[in-house]
Design an enzyme around this catalytic site. Structure first.
Site, PDB file in Angstrom:
ATOM      1  CB  THR A  12     -13.014  -2.822   1.268  1.00 46.27           C
ATOM      2  OG1 THR A  12     -13.059  -3.391  -0.021  1.00 46.27           O
ATOM      3  CG2 THR A  12     -14.414  -2.525   1.742  1.00 46.27           C
ATOM      4  CB  CYS A  13      -8.414  -3.539   3.361  1.00 49.79           C
ATOM      5  SG  CYS A  13      -6.743  -4.130   3.537  1.00 49.79           S
ATOM      6  N   PRO A  14      -7.549  -3.996   0.083  1.00 50.65           N
ATOM      7  CG  PRO A  14      -5.906  -4.945  -1.323  1.00 50.65           C
ATOM      8  CD  PRO A  14      -7.362  -5.038  -0.956  1.00 50.65           C
TER       9      PRO A  14
END
Lengths: 73, 391
Positions: A12-14
């Protein structure tokens, strides 16, 4: 010119952006870095970062929920 | 290294002042003996004098309290010695209970967790929306079994200053040892340890332009701290190992260089940044206490975006700031401090910490806010976290 592939599927981000930056730092001028991932925010954020870094965005593709972004350093 | 980076992460660590390096140099190349060689030759005596002078200068900055200042490798070691050293000495004699706040920095929090796994009972105190410890809960939590309370002086992320005077008095009345981590307050706010009931205090040099790898633990006279690294008899037989004399000298020099005026400048820069962000970037919330806070810290939640994304994009534009959350470890854990003050996961992930130091200028703040405005605007356009109102 080398082609460097970074697998960020299910990250997942980042994380995809962090991994893309690490790969781009190591890459030589002219190398192509291809990042694949599934997190939709990163798919939008990485091209934004590419612009900010002044690099060339070669393309963004998506198939079956997996996107790939190609960047030339 | 990118020389153009404008650095607003001075709480993580700061650029060393050249004058500190100059003060340290002779102790690498001329007086390179260790202090324990004072019984053998002149160079050892000089080393001992330098070490003791550095110690005296730091004790003086603390208000010359009655006790010993032990040099360590930094805050992490100081807090570990304080907490584990007291527990090791008293847990078989007095009780097996300690108290910490929920928003402590990791050296304290993880020392407590480590002790908990080894049979020590730990109470984690709640804090209010500003990060202040609930003093009634502290009073209610102390029992005959309690041997130590560890509550930080100022918070590492949101900068809130705890009332260590009252906490010390509560501990004193209950015959409980009080340790406080002052890593982020020492030299940035005035306090006089000779007038406070603080038994153990953690400090470090690298957050105010001193060298990395040197910190200290103040141990009040009579406080039973067990030695936990075996070796020689250095540092009053409480911390074995060759003394870091250049580090101690650098630490003392860094202490000498901080002025009241500098702290006022940092406060003005911080206030200017917060005001500018609030005026120019919508949907932001400052975190921490509005008044009871250290002068060089600002912590702001940028709603509908992730703090980690902001830091990465700011970095690409030449600015260094940080978040409290641990995304870079890939754990995606939200900041325990923001969660502790009642924030939800979105707020915890959207928080950015800006910490100021000697080398920051007002024009750097202007440049960063300009960059920040554009970054936050663009991130909100692509953010899945919000409704149409901020697109």
């Amino acid at each position: 010119m080398a082609e460097i592939k970074i697998d960020c599927i299910n990250e997942t981000c980042p994380v995809p952006l962090v991994e893309a930056r690490k790969a781009l730092r190591k890459a030589s001028k002219g190398d192509v870095v291809e990042i694949t991932g599934t997190h939709q925010s990163s798919k939008k954020e990485i091209p934004m970062a590419v612009k900010s870094m002044g690099l060339e965005l070669l393309g963004v593709e998506e198939e079956g929920g997996v996107w790939s972004i190609r960047i030339r350093k | 290294m990118d020389k153009k980076t404008i650095y607003f992460d001075n709480a993580a660590s700061s650029r060393m002042d050249e004058r500190v390096l100059e003060a340290m140099k002779p102790y690498f190349f001329d007086v390179y003996a260790v202090a324990t060689s004072e019984f053998g030759y002149s160079l050892g005596i000089e080393a001992r004098e330098a070490l003791d002078l550095a110690r005296a200068k730091i004790l003086s900055a603390l208000g010359n309290p009655e006790g010993k200042l032990i040099f360590t490798s930094g805050s992490t070691e100081s807090s570990n010695i304080a907490i584990k050293g007291v527990v090791r000495n008293l847990s078989g004699k007095k009780g097996k209970h300690i108290i910490v706040s929920k928003i402590e920095d990791f050296p304290v929090l993880n020392s407590a967790k480590s002790l908990e796994r080894n049979g020590i009972k730990v109470t984690y105190l709640d804090v209010d929306k500003y990060g202040l410890v609930d003093l009634n809960q502290l009073k209610d939590s102390i029992s005959k079994e309690t041997i130590l309370v560890s509550i930080q002086h100022a918070n590492q992320e949101i900068g809130t200053i705890q009332d260590i005077k009252t906490i010390g008095e509560i501990c004193d009345r209950n015959n409980v040892i009080f340790h406080s981590d002052a890593t982020h307050s020492f030299m940035r706010i005035p306090f006089d340890l000779s007038k406070l009931s603080v038994d153990l205090l953690t400090v470090s040099a690298h957050t105010f332009h001193g060298p990395k790898g040197i910190g200290a633990l103040f141990v009040r006279e009579g406080v039973p701290v067990a030695k936990w690294i075996d070796g020689g008899f250095q540092e009053f037989d409480l911390r074995a190992g060759v003394e870091n004399i250049p580090g101690a000298v650098g630490f003392a020099k860094a202490v000498e260089l901080v002025t009241k005026e500098e702290n006022e400048t940092l406060r003005n820069l911080r206030d200017y940044l917060v005001e500018k962000i609030q005026n120019e970037i919508p949907y932001t919330t400052p975190n921490g206490h509005p008044e009871k806070r250290i002068p060089h810290n600002a912590n702001i939640t940028f709603h509908y975006v992730e703090g980690e994304s902001i830091t990465l994009h700011l970095d690409m534009k030449g600015f260094a700031v940080s978040t409290g959350s641990a995304c870079f470890s890939k754990s995606l854990e939200a900041s325990h401090v923001i969660l502790g003050i009642g924030g939800d996961h979105e707020r915890a992930h959207g928080s950015v910490r800006f910490t100021f130091g000697r080398f920051n200028k007002k024009e750097d703040v202007d440049k960063m806010v300009e960059a920040l405005k554009e970054i936050v605007r663009q991130l909100r356009v692509i953010s899945p976290l919000k409704g149409e109102k901020v697109r």
